[in-house]
Design an enzyme around this catalytic site. Sequence first.
Site, PDB file in Angstrom:
ATOM      1  CG  ASP A 106      46.474  51.155  29.057  1.00 47.86           C
ATOM      2  OD1 ASP A 106      46.357  52.089  28.255  1.00 47.86           O
ATOM      3  OD2 ASP A 106      45.508  50.559  29.541  1.00 47.86           O
ATOM      4  CG  HIS A 157      43.401  42.426  28.059  1.00 42.11           C
ATOM      5  ND1 HIS A 157      42.247  41.885  27.551  1.00 42.11           N
ATOM      6  CD2 HIS A 157      43.361  43.755  27.786  1.00 42.11           C
ATOM      7  CE1 HIS A 157      41.550  42.849  26.979  1.00 42.11           C
ATOM      8  NE2 HIS A 157      42.194  43.997  27.111  1.00 42.11           N
TER       9      HIS A 157
HETATM   10  N1  CMC Z   1      49.913  42.159  38.110  1.00 42.31           N
HETATM   11  C1  CMC Z   1      50.003  41.100  38.952  1.00 42.31           C
HETATM   12  N2  CMC Z   1      49.110  40.115  39.007  1.00 42.31           N
HETATM   13  C2  CMC Z   1      48.065  40.195  38.163  1.00 42.31           C
HETATM   14  C3  CMC Z   1      47.902  41.257  37.258  1.00 42.31           C
HETATM   15  C4  CMC Z   1      48.886  42.249  37.240  1.00 42.31           C
HETATM   16  N3  CMC Z   1      48.807  43.278  36.404  1.00 42.31           N
HETATM   17  N4  CMC Z   1      46.768  41.076  36.545  1.00 42.31           N
HETATM   18  C5  CMC Z   1      46.234  39.929  36.990  1.00 42.31           C
HETATM   19  N5  CMC Z   1      47.016  39.405  37.962  1.00 42.31           N
HETATM   20  C6  CMC Z   1      46.830  38.136  38.648  1.00 42.31           C
HETATM   21  C7  CMC Z   1      45.729  38.231  39.695  1.00 42.31           C
HETATM   22  O1  CMC Z   1      46.239  38.581  40.953  1.00 42.31           O
HETATM   23  C8  CMC Z   1      45.182  36.832  39.651  1.00 42.31           C
HETATM   24  O2  CMC Z   1      46.082  35.983  40.341  1.00 42.31           O
HETATM   25  P1  CMC Z   1      45.526  34.774  41.253  1.00 42.31           P
HETATM   26  O3  CMC Z   1      44.905  33.811  40.273  1.00 42.31           O
HETATM   27  O4  CMC Z   1      46.713  34.258  41.959  1.00 42.31           O
HETATM   28  O5  CMC Z   1      44.498  35.388  42.159  1.00 42.31           O
HETATM   29  C9  CMC Z   1      45.268  36.432  38.189  1.00 42.31           C
HETATM   30  O6  CMC Z   1      46.369  37.203  37.669  1.00 42.31           O
HETATM   31  C10 CMC Z   1      44.004  36.746  37.389  1.00 42.31           C
HETATM   32  O7  CMC Z   1      43.687  38.128  37.584  1.00 42.31           O
HETATM   33  P2  CMC Z   1      42.219  38.732  37.533  1.00 42.31           P
HETATM   34  O8  CMC Z   1      42.196  39.995  38.320  1.00 42.31           O
HETATM   35  O9  CMC Z   1      41.224  37.674  37.882  1.00 42.31           O
HETATM   36  O10 CMC Z   1      42.058  39.022  35.989  1.00 42.31           O
HETATM   37  P3  CMC Z   1      40.978  39.983  35.341  1.00 42.31           P
HETATM   38  O11 CMC Z   1      40.684  39.432  34.019  1.00 42.31           O
HETATM   39  O12 CMC Z   1      39.822  40.188  36.261  1.00 42.31           O
HETATM   40  O13 CMC Z   1      41.745  41.384  35.265  1.00 42.31           O
HETATM   41  C11 CMC Z   1      42.929  43.252  34.484  1.00 42.31           C
HETATM   42  C12 CMC Z   1      42.197  41.947  34.100  1.00 42.31           C
HETATM   43  C13 CMC Z   1      43.327  43.981  33.203  1.00 42.31           C
HETATM   44  C14 CMC Z   1      41.962  44.165  35.270  1.00 42.31           C
HETATM   45  C15 CMC Z   1      44.161  42.892  35.338  1.00 42.31           C
HETATM   46  O14 CMC Z   1      45.044  42.077  34.595  1.00 42.31           O
HETATM   47  C16 CMC Z   1      44.892  44.130  35.863  1.00 42.31           C
HETATM   48  O15 CMC Z   1      44.503  44.656  36.902  1.00 42.31           O
HETATM   49  N6  CMC Z   1      45.950  44.599  35.137  1.00 42.31           N
HETATM   50  C17 CMC Z   1      46.634  45.806  35.541  1.00 42.31           C
HETATM   51  C18 CMC Z   1      45.867  47.020  35.070  1.00 42.31           C
HETATM   52  C19 CMC Z   1      45.983  47.222  33.584  1.00 42.31           C
HETATM   53  O16 CMC Z   1      47.050  47.166  33.006  1.00 42.31           O
HETATM   54  N7  CMC Z   1      44.834  47.509  32.950  1.00 42.31           N
HETATM   55  C20 CMC Z   1      44.770  47.791  31.500  1.00 42.31           C
HETATM   56  C21 CMC Z   1      44.025  46.714  30.785  1.00 42.31           C
HETATM   57  S1  CMC Z   1      44.226  46.793  29.000  1.00 42.31           S
HETATM   58  C22 CMC Z   1      43.594  48.270  28.444  1.00 42.31           C
HETATM   59  C23 CMC Z   1      42.295  48.652  29.010  1.00 42.31           C
HETATM   60  O17 CMC Z   1      41.375  47.864  29.170  1.00 42.31           O
HETATM   61  O18 CMC Z   1      42.154  49.845  29.258  1.00 42.31           O
END
Ligand code: CMC
Length: 390
Positions: free
Chosen positions: A324, A267
């Site tokens: 989720d 998140h």
């Molecule tokens: N699985 C594997 N690795 C992950 C995940 C994940 N679900 N989420 C983040 N990472 C890793 C990412 O690869 C990165 O690693 P590195 O530093 O080695 O490059 C690190 O964690 C930081 O990730 P980020 O993409 O910079 O983080 P963000 O804040 O931009 O993304 C997020 C937040 C929610 C989009 C992301 O965690 C994600 O894609 N999660 C899966 C989708 C999901 O469950 N979304 C629902 C969010 S909660 C409810 C809502 O908002 O609707």
Amino acid sequence: FGLMTYDPGFSNTASCRSAITYIDGEKGILEHRGIPIEQLAESSSFLEVSYLLLYGHLPNQQQLDEWVHEITHHTYVHENIKRFMEGFRHDANPMGMLLASVGALSTFYPEAVDIRDEEQRHISAVRMIAKMPTLAAFAYRNAMGLPYVYPDNDLSYTGNFLSMLFKMAEPRYVPDPRIEKALDVLFILHADHEQNCSAAAVRVAGSSLPDPFSAIAAGVAGLYGPLHGGANVAVLKMLQRIGSVDNIPGFLQGVKDGNERLMGFGHRVYKNYDPRARIIRSHVDEVLEATNKQSVLLDIAIELEKRALDDEYFTSRKLYPNVDYWSGIIYEAMNIPTDAFTVMFAIGRTPGWMAQWMEMMDDPELKIARPRQIYTGAREADYVPMNQRN
Ligand code: CMC
């Protein structure tokens, strides 16, 4: 770049001042108007929480009765909206239908464009919260190839929604109180989450001062994607794909190798267990019991969560289950088809979107959202006639 800051995804930019929702992502705290989500999920109702978000305080008994009465009596949609929805293909994604029909509401209530009028704003909020389940249920029935069911205003907000989804015969549908309660809690848990992608979309679109239905349609579009509201669909598809507890190690290796993401984990704000995920988890067993279902996916989800929470890849990046992760399992137990999960999220999030929009309308510092960019393209290039191009 002068005084400009480059902040892709706005992860370090406060776009507004807001008094609606407080999140402490490190500690895993979520409060609406200062009240912890745990207390609201335990003691409140979705319509009461909606009032709280919109008007800043808990309603007294008379205010709550009037509010529930108003919402209950605006659940019907114009017959032409129904016809509009009948025009979609049989396999139309329910979120696409919801997005279009919410936008279409702006043409049915053109007076809503009078956004400076408090009465208009109030009635728009009532209409939006009241009609969202009707539109969502019509989208679901379209996907199932079933005739639409009109609202039953003698039922509760969630009871009526269940009736519009599942009623098969006259005279009426009687919802199971356990399912009705669990769904109400799910809606409470989704009600608002400060400046997430869809709320930010509502504010960006709303800042040019269209009617609120158009601004909310922008929010529905933001919610649609798999990184936001669409994650509940993606989680269920991921669990189905994993298929068995034995396949979990291989799947997790693929995630660590960067082939895909563990959906329902991570998140932007929470760097701890999402408090909403904890509350949803506590309702999963009771819903499965009420529907008398065995969920094979539940065993996979439990084991997957355990292994991920024990794995350095996830702990070092502070990746924990989000809202989720568990919601799809409950929706599946309720017999909601996977493609319709995100419309459930949309119903829950509607009061939050409206509250964000209303707060913005009262904001003396409101400005049209208009970010800048760092230009990386060509400059002062000459137009090349067609016969001289490669
Ligand atoms: N699985 C594997 N690795 C992950 C995940 C994940 N679900 N989420 C983040 N990472 C890793 C990412 O690869 C990165 O690693 P590195 O530093 O080695 O490059 C690190 O964690 C930081 O990730 P980020 O993409 O910079 O983080 P963000 O804040 O931009 O993304 C997020 C937040 C929610 C989009 C992301 O965690 C994600 O894609 N999660 C899966 C989708 C999901 O469950 N979304 C629902 C969010 S909660 C409810 C809502 O908002 O609707």
